[in-house]
Design a protein around this motif. Structure first.
Motif: not given
Length: 229
Positions: A76-81, A99-102, A112-117, A173-174
């Motif tokens: 479940a943990v979101p992962i941004v690559v 991965a949730d995003d890159y 980056l902050l926007a992608r994390l949110r 998510k992409v």
């Protein structure tokens, strides 16, 4: 600042990048864990991070292998690559592995902050899926299967609705072409079918289909639905 800081695990072998992320994220109330290689990263998982930022270019464990290991321990943990410029195949593989995003280096802290949110919102949506999704003027009632833009009812074909439903379920998510083809048809279906339905969907929900605000294209990779407000 959050009363209980969100714990972020930064996995990157470059000290300047870790310092940049530590400084930028700390000012936004995040609690930072750091790992300079894959071995340390796997140990840090025991501290239960709420988000992970993963650089694919690590010295000891290949980034995609590490991503697979992390997903094996925590689904479940979101992962941004973080990926190198032009590494399109690597991005697609990372997304297909969970991965949730890159983000492509170099990157801006605001992005980056926007992608994390967005990744956090997506996680919350999956954990407690809301019956009505809203993003700007777009609303999708997943229970009653009602789609609106503003006050205007949108009539979709069954396949167009199925496409929108999958995008809503993973908003922010992409989603790779391969993932969407597997969800909506099968992996052997030509990606052109997907492009046709995305184009038809945009014609119905976008004010300007040539400059979409909801269904966004990740060139060469897939599509992303703008996250919920």
């Amino acid at each position: 600042m959050n009363a209980t800081p969100i714990k972020v695990l930064v996995i990157d072998d470059e000290p300047p990048i870790r310092k940049l992320l530590r400084m930028g994220l700390s000012t936004q109330g995040y609690d930072i864990l750091e790992a300079s290689n894959g071995k340390i990263a796997l140990e840090k998982l025991a501290e239960d991070p709420a988000l992970i930022i993963l650089d694919l270019g690590l010295p000891d464990i290949q980034g995609h292998d590490l991503l697979r290991m992390i997903r094996g321990r925590n689904e479940a943990v979101p992962i941004v690559v973080l990926s190198s410029r032009g590494d399109e195949a690597g991005k697609v593989q990372a997304l297909d592995l969970g991965a949730d995003d890159y983000l492509t280096k170099p990157f801006g802290m605001d992005e980056l902050l926007a992608r994390l949110r967005a990744a956090l919102r997506h996680q919350l949506q999956v954990q407690g899926e809301r019956p009505v999704f809203r993003s700007g003027d777009l609303s999708v009632d997943l229970v009653r299967r009602i789609v609106k833009v503003g006050e205007r009812d949108i009539k979709l074909s069954p396949k167009e609705y199925d496409l929108l439903r999958v995008l809503v379920q993973h908003a922010g998510k992409v989603l790779t072409h391969r993932f969407l083809l597997k969800e909506l048809w099968d992996e052997l279906t030509d990606a052109q079918y997907l492009r046709v339905y995305v184009r038809q969907l945009r014609q119905k929900i976008e004010a300007d289909p040539e400059r979409p605000q909801f269904v966004l294209t990740e060139t060469g990779i897939g599509y992303r639905l703008r996250a919920a407000d």
